[in-house]
Scaffold this active site. Structure first.
Site, PDB file in Angstrom:
ATOM      1  N   TYR A  89       5.544 -11.653   2.523  1.00  0.00           N
ATOM      2  CA  TYR A  89       5.215 -13.047   2.826  1.00  0.00           C
ATOM      3  C   TYR A  89       4.015 -13.566   2.027  1.00  0.00           C
ATOM      4  CZ  TYR A  89       8.473 -12.434   6.624  1.00  0.00           C
ATOM      5  OH  TYR A  89       9.621 -12.185   7.350  1.00  0.00           O
ATOM      6  N   HIS A 147      -6.051 -17.918   9.495  1.00  0.00           N
ATOM      7  CA  HIS A 147      -5.828 -18.718   8.286  1.00  0.00           C
ATOM      8  C   HIS A 147      -5.899 -20.186   8.685  1.00  0.00           C
ATOM      9  CE1 HIS A 147      -4.119 -20.333   4.636  1.00  0.00           C
ATOM     10  NE2 HIS A 147      -4.147 -19.131   4.087  1.00  0.00           N
ATOM     11  N   LYS A 152       9.567   0.950   9.797  1.00  0.00           N
ATOM     12  CA  LYS A 152      10.172   0.798  11.127  1.00  0.00           C
ATOM     13  C   LYS A 152      11.300  -0.222  11.153  1.00  0.00           C
ATOM     14  CE  LYS A 152       6.564  -2.169  13.100  1.00  0.00           C
ATOM     15  NZ  LYS A 152       5.687  -2.354  14.256  1.00  0.00           N
ATOM     16  N   GLY A 162      -1.465 -14.938  -3.948  1.00  0.00           N
ATOM     17  CA  GLY A 162      -1.452 -13.992  -5.055  1.00  0.00           C
ATOM     18  C   GLY A 162      -2.439 -12.864  -4.902  1.00  0.00           C
ATOM     19  N   ASP A 169       0.316  -0.723  14.800  1.00  0.00           N
ATOM     20  CA  ASP A 169       0.718   0.647  15.166  1.00  0.00           C
ATOM     21  C   ASP A 169      -0.201   1.721  14.577  1.00  0.00           C
ATOM     22  OD1 ASP A 169       2.796  -0.733  16.279  1.00  0.00           O
ATOM     23  OD2 ASP A 169       4.364   0.096  15.007  1.00  0.00           O
ATOM     24  N   GLU A 196      -8.562 -20.085  -4.780  1.00  0.00           N
ATOM     25  CA  GLU A 196      -8.474 -20.194  -3.323  1.00  0.00           C
ATOM     26  C   GLU A 196      -9.884 -20.197  -2.729  1.00  0.00           C
ATOM     27  OE1 GLU A 196      -5.144 -17.902  -1.430  1.00  0.00           O
ATOM     28  OE2 GLU A 196      -5.001 -17.032  -3.421  1.00  0.00           O
ATOM     29  N   LEU A 217      -4.294  -7.842  -1.193  1.00  0.00           N
ATOM     30  CA  LEU A 217      -3.338  -7.112  -2.050  1.00  0.00           C
ATOM     31  C   LEU A 217      -4.122  -6.262  -3.048  1.00  0.00           C
ATOM     32  CD1 LEU A 217      -0.675  -9.927  -2.708  1.00  0.00           C
ATOM     33  CD2 LEU A 217      -0.572  -8.092  -1.028  1.00  0.00           C
ATOM     34  N   HIS A 246      -4.152 -14.210  11.136  1.00  0.00           N
ATOM     35  CA  HIS A 246      -3.611 -13.930   9.798  1.00  0.00           C
ATOM     36  C   HIS A 246      -3.896 -12.520   9.298  1.00  0.00           C
ATOM     37  CE1 HIS A 246      -2.306 -15.056   5.762  1.00  0.00           C
ATOM     38  NE2 HIS A 246      -3.459 -14.638   5.254  1.00  0.00           N
ATOM     39  N   ARG A 272     -12.581 -11.649   5.050  1.00  0.00           N
ATOM     40  CA  ARG A 272     -11.947 -11.338   3.763  1.00  0.00           C
ATOM     41  C   ARG A 272     -11.787 -12.586   2.902  1.00  0.00           C
ATOM     42  NH1 ARG A 272      -6.639 -11.701   1.805  1.00  0.00           N
ATOM     43  NH2 ARG A 272      -5.824 -12.228   3.855  1.00  0.00           N
ATOM     44  N   ALA A 319       0.838  -1.203   0.000  1.00  0.00           N
ATOM     45  CA  ALA A 319       0.000   0.000   0.000  1.00  0.00           C
ATOM     46  C   ALA A 319       0.873   1.253   0.000  1.00  0.00           C
ATOM     47  CB  ALA A 319      -0.932  -0.008   1.214  1.00  0.00           C
ATOM     48  N   ARG A 352     -12.640 -18.925   4.487  1.00  0.00           N
ATOM     49  CA  ARG A 352     -11.714 -19.166   5.595  1.00  0.00           C
ATOM     50  C   ARG A 352     -12.350 -19.240   6.974  1.00  0.00           C
ATOM     51  NH1 ARG A 352      -6.764 -15.340   3.948  1.00  0.00           N
ATOM     52  NH2 ARG A 352      -6.247 -16.698   2.208  1.00  0.00           N
TER      53      ARG A 352
HETATM   54  P1  FAD Z   1       2.586  -4.346   5.189  1.00  0.00           P
HETATM   55  O1  FAD Z   1       3.035  -5.025   3.971  1.00  0.00           O
HETATM   56  O2  FAD Z   1       2.545  -5.152   6.437  1.00  0.00           O
HETATM   57  O3  FAD Z   1       3.537  -3.108   5.453  1.00  0.00           O
HETATM   58  C1  FAD Z   1       3.446  -2.414   6.678  1.00  0.00           C
HETATM   59  C2  FAD Z   1       4.589  -1.422   6.735  1.00  0.00           C
HETATM   60  O4  FAD Z   1       4.356  -0.513   7.797  1.00  0.00           O
HETATM   61  C3  FAD Z   1       5.952  -2.047   7.014  1.00  0.00           C
HETATM   62  O5  FAD Z   1       6.878  -1.425   6.163  1.00  0.00           O
HETATM   63  C4  FAD Z   1       6.253  -1.638   8.456  1.00  0.00           C
HETATM   64  O6  FAD Z   1       7.623  -1.451   8.707  1.00  0.00           O
HETATM   65  C5  FAD Z   1       5.558  -0.288   8.507  1.00  0.00           C
HETATM   66  N1  FAD Z   1       5.206   0.146   9.855  1.00  0.00           N
HETATM   67  C6  FAD Z   1       4.319  -0.408  10.717  1.00  0.00           C
HETATM   68  N2  FAD Z   1       4.283   0.305  11.856  1.00  0.00           N
HETATM   69  C7  FAD Z   1       5.163   1.322  11.719  1.00  0.00           C
HETATM   70  C8  FAD Z   1       5.597   2.380  12.556  1.00  0.00           C
HETATM   71  N3  FAD Z   1       5.125   2.545  13.789  1.00  0.00           N
HETATM   72  N4  FAD Z   1       6.548   3.219  12.085  1.00  0.00           N
HETATM   73  C9  FAD Z   1       7.075   3.066  10.845  1.00  0.00           C
HETATM   74  N5  FAD Z   1       6.699   2.087  10.009  1.00  0.00           N
HETATM   75  C10 FAD Z   1       5.760   1.227  10.440  1.00  0.00           C
HETATM   76  N6  FAD Z   1      -3.042 -11.203   0.856  1.00  0.00           N
HETATM   77  C11 FAD Z   1      -3.381 -11.404  -0.431  1.00  0.00           C
HETATM   78  O7  FAD Z   1      -4.160 -10.652  -0.998  1.00  0.00           O
HETATM   79  N7  FAD Z   1      -2.810 -12.439  -1.118  1.00  0.00           N
HETATM   80  C12 FAD Z   1      -1.935 -13.311  -0.559  1.00  0.00           C
HETATM   81  O8  FAD Z   1      -1.443 -14.217  -1.213  1.00  0.00           O
HETATM   82  C13 FAD Z   1      -1.603 -13.129   0.805  1.00  0.00           C
HETATM   83  N8  FAD Z   1      -0.753 -13.987   1.425  1.00  0.00           N
HETATM   84  C14 FAD Z   1      -0.400 -13.738   2.711  1.00  0.00           C
HETATM   85  C15 FAD Z   1       0.526 -14.573   3.325  1.00  0.00           C
HETATM   86  C16 FAD Z   1       0.950 -14.328   4.607  1.00  0.00           C
HETATM   87  C17 FAD Z   1       1.953 -15.235   5.257  1.00  0.00           C
HETATM   88  C18 FAD Z   1       0.420 -13.220   5.313  1.00  0.00           C
HETATM   89  C19 FAD Z   1       0.855 -12.951   6.713  1.00  0.00           C
HETATM   90  C20 FAD Z   1      -0.515 -12.393   4.717  1.00  0.00           C
HETATM   91  C21 FAD Z   1      -0.934 -12.642   3.417  1.00  0.00           C
HETATM   92  N9  FAD Z   1      -1.848 -11.813   2.785  1.00  0.00           N
HETATM   93  C22 FAD Z   1      -2.179 -12.029   1.483  1.00  0.00           C
HETATM   94  C23 FAD Z   1      -2.273 -10.555   3.397  1.00  0.00           C
HETATM   95  C24 FAD Z   1      -1.427  -9.423   2.798  1.00  0.00           C
HETATM   96  O9  FAD Z   1      -0.116  -9.884   2.559  1.00  0.00           O
HETATM   97  C25 FAD Z   1      -1.366  -8.207   3.687  1.00  0.00           C
HETATM   98  O10 FAD Z   1      -2.643  -7.861   4.117  1.00  0.00           O
HETATM   99  C26 FAD Z   1      -0.766  -7.028   2.914  1.00  0.00           C
HETATM  100  O11 FAD Z   1       0.472  -7.392   2.378  1.00  0.00           O
HETATM  101  C27 FAD Z   1      -0.616  -5.827   3.815  1.00  0.00           C
HETATM  102  O12 FAD Z   1       0.065  -4.828   3.091  1.00  0.00           O
HETATM  103  P2  FAD Z   1       0.242  -3.397   3.728  1.00  0.00           P
HETATM  104  O13 FAD Z   1       0.950  -2.579   2.726  1.00  0.00           O
HETATM  105  O14 FAD Z   1      -1.040  -2.937   4.255  1.00  0.00           O
HETATM  106  O15 FAD Z   1       1.168  -3.658   5.018  1.00  0.00           O
HETATM  107  C1  SIN Z   2      -2.767 -17.747   1.078  1.00  0.00           C
HETATM  108  O1  SIN Z   2      -1.960 -17.777   0.153  1.00  0.00           O
HETATM  109  O2  SIN Z   2      -3.377 -18.733   1.492  1.00  0.00           O
HETATM  110  C2  SIN Z   2      -3.017 -16.441   1.730  1.00  0.00           C
HETATM  111  C3  SIN Z   2      -3.816 -15.619   0.835  1.00  0.00           C
HETATM  112  C4  SIN Z   2      -4.460 -14.474   1.536  1.00  0.00           C
HETATM  113  O3  SIN Z   2      -4.282 -14.267   2.734  1.00  0.00           O
HETATM  114  O4  SIN Z   2      -5.195 -13.777   0.845  1.00  0.00           O
END
Ligand code: FAD
Ligand code: SIN
Length: 518
Positions: free
Chosen positions: A44, A241, A34, A48, A220, A113, A390, A349, A384, A15, A288
């Site tokens: 992680y 999950h 951070k 997809g 946070d 999925e 993503l 998750h 969700r 994001a 899920r």
């Molecule tokens: P993040 O990618 O978590 O980024 C958060 C950022 O905020 C990091 O850079 C962190 O350092 C920063 N941050 C946090 N607090 C602070 C602070 N106080 N000060 C400064 N920086 C800070 N979703 C899907 O759609 N498809 C998938 O295949 C999928 N697979 C997944 C597999 C796993 C193992 C997990 C755990 C989740 C999965 N998800 C999946 C969910 C998805 O990955 C996440 O919801 C998504 O990546 C979150 O993106 P984001 O940009 O919101 O946050």
């Molecule tokens: C997974 O690959 O099973 C995770 C996908 C997701 O959290 O959307």
């Protein structure tokens, strides 16, 4: 130190970086992370990103599946908007440098999925998040308007509260002027002033003992906005999950993607029975919330600690080609996916709730936007659907970019912000106080605020959390800041919100299930 920027982006996951790349043409962008820029949940992601790219799939089917998974609690207009804009955002990601697997015909190889009625998940083997992050980080580093500051911990957003005004939850026109940022290497809290701020801090998985989320997922952003009296909702909808690898000493838990079930793997209990059909006709590919609850019930009945994922009927070469990361991981633990069943268990998750936004990612606080997992947009409802996270992140980051680039020039930096006041604080040498309290919160959340809840469990959780809250606030006021203490405080904040909102919800819907609501 005081630093000024046009756009402040808190978080370097999908994001944050997608938004940064979109707004960079219109001003200076500062991205804070951070930890190292790559350390986030996005890295992680395995399964997809969901989007409709060809028939027999259709936008209507994507909308219907999302709403069904969300237990009818989604905002239909938002779901429609996200599903419709998804295909364009995939094109953006590709332009930004991300690759997605293709089949022999040169078409996108689409995975399936839980809850999806069609194959619609674009992926890069079983490491989609890593590939997306590689592309976004490369692109951001090349952009001269984007500065990325790693290992910078945002403590709080700055509002009129810091000018001495008494801000309440219903105070109109709360405004965000930037953030206080701790540089742990110097032990200094700096002031960052921004015209627009995007919160993109990800989820809250670390509030639980067993989670697929990395250490950075401490809620946070949600806690900061709550403290700033911004609007937060739907925190009762914590998604577990169904299939994290059972390996109790490993933290975070390694995920076994749902896409493997889309590839034919089947959930079985220790008697090798396909128990899941008793709970839902869609079997191993049901949404899920249903699958995780079915596993939880099965484990309680059997007394086992895990169930199994059976891939033994799937061709070894195909498994190795499509899931190389998981294949390698299992192998390292002596599990041969083509011969042995994989032990799996549910793990915290994803948080469906968070910072309430409108359709442009605007929060209830002026000049503050939110996107990604920390935002509550209305897309996911009470549960969700897989791979919609993503997608939601890029659609909302894009919408926030469109709106904020149009209005950024209307704002000036607010110059009269006081420096962070650390007078009277002392070095807290007893880190054990923090680590022990963290374990206690995680125990409370896992034991009382898990997949199945009750009034008794939630009340007990709240009582125990209160004690930890008071102790931690006391410690916070008198300690020189460190990220671990701030994270503990935030985890307590988001746990409180989850418990309070769970207590308030008197129906069982999606991910919220209480024995007292039956
Ligand atoms: P993040 O990618 O978590 O980024 C958060 C950022 O905020 C990091 O850079 C962190 O350092 C920063 N941050 C946090 N607090 C602070 C602070 N106080 N000060 C400064 N920086 C800070 N979703 C899907 O759609 N498809 C998938 O295949 C999928 N697979 C997944 C597999 C796993 C193992 C997990 C755990 C989740 C999965 N998800 C999946 C969910 C998805 O990955 C996440 O919801 C998504 O990546 C979150 O993106 P984001 O940009 O919101 O946050
Ligand atoms: C997974 O690959 O099973 C995770 C996908 C997701 O959290 O959307």
């Amino acid at each position: 130190m005081i630093k000024k920027t046009d756009f402040l982006v808190i978080g370097s996951g999908i994001a944050g970086l997608y938004y940064a790349l979109k707004v960079a043409e219109h001003g200076k962008v500062l991205v804070l992370s951070k930890g190292p820029v790559i350390e986030n949940t996005t890295k992680y992601a395995q399964g997809g990103i969901a989007a409709v790219v060809r028939s027999p799939d259709s936008i209507e089917k994507h909308i219907k599946d999302t709403i069904d998974c969300g237990a009818g609690f989604c905002d239909e207009q938002i779901v429609k908007m996200v599903c419709m804009e998804g295909p364009e955002r995939i094109k953006d990601l590709i332009k930004m440098g991300a690759s997605f697997d293709k089949n022999e015909k040169g078409e996108f190889d689409l995975g399936k999925e839980g809850g999806h009625s069609e194959n619609r998940v674009l992926h890069y083997k079983d490491c989609t998040g890593k590939e997306i992050m590689r592309a976004l980080i490369d692109a951001a580093k090349k952009n001269t308007n984007i500065e990325i500051f790693e290992n910078q911990y945002v403590v709080d957003i700055i509002t009129q509260h810091h000018l001495g005004k008494n801000i309440k939850r219903n105070t109109p026109d709360i405004e965000c002027y930037g953030a206080y940022v701790l540089d742990p290497s110097k032990g200094q809290v700096n002031t960052v002033l921004s015209k627009i701020t995007l919160m993109a801090t990800g989820g809250i998985g670390m509030a639980y003992q067993t989670t697929t989320n990395p250490n950075v997922a401490t809620g946070d952003g949600i806690a900061m906005v709550y403290r700033a009296k911004g609007e937060i909702n739907n925190m009762e909808f914590v998604q577990f999950h169904p299939s994290s690898l059972y390996n109790p000493l490993e933290k975070p838990s390694f995920l076994i993607t749902e896409a493997i079930r889309g590839f034919g793997a089947i959930l079985k209990n220790s008697k090798e029975e396909v128990f899941i059909d008793k709970y839902d006709d869609r079997g191993s590919l049901a949404p899920r919330d249903i699958v995780a609850r079915a596993i939880d019930t099965e484990l309680k009945l059997s007394g086992d600690e895990y169930v199994y994922l059976d891939c033994r009927h799937i061709d070894r070469i195909a498994l190795k080609r499509s899931f190389p990361n998981i294949y390698k991981k299992c192998k390292s633990l002596g599990i041969d996916m083509a011969k042995d069943m994989i032990p799996v268990t549910p793990a915290a998750h994803y948080i469906c709730g968070g910072i309430v936004t409108d359709k442009f990612g605007k929060s209830s606080i002026k000049r503050l936007y939110a996107a990604g997992e920390c935002a509550s947009t209305g897309m996911h409802g009470a549960n969700r659907m897989a791979s919609n996270s993503l997608l939601e992140a890029v659609v909302f980051a894009n919408r926030a970019a469109t709106e904020t680039t149009n209005i950024v020039d209307k704002f000036e930096h607010y110059d009269n912000i006081p420096q962070w006041d650390s007078e009277g604080t002392v070095l807290n040498e007893e880190m054990v106080l923090i680590t022990q309290s963290l374990k206690e919160v995680q125990g409370i959340m896992s034991n009382y605020v898990g997949i199945v809840r009750s009034d008794l469990r939630l009340n007990r959780a709240l009582k125990r959390l209160n004690l930890l809250f008071n102790e931690t606030e006391e410690l916070y006021i008198k300690s020189i800041l460190n990220p671990k203490l701030c994270e503990l405080r935030n985890i307590i904040n988001v746990s409180y919100l989850t418990i309070k909102m769970s207590k308030k919800r008197r129906d069982n819907i999606g991910l919220h299930y209480s024995l007292d609501n039956i």
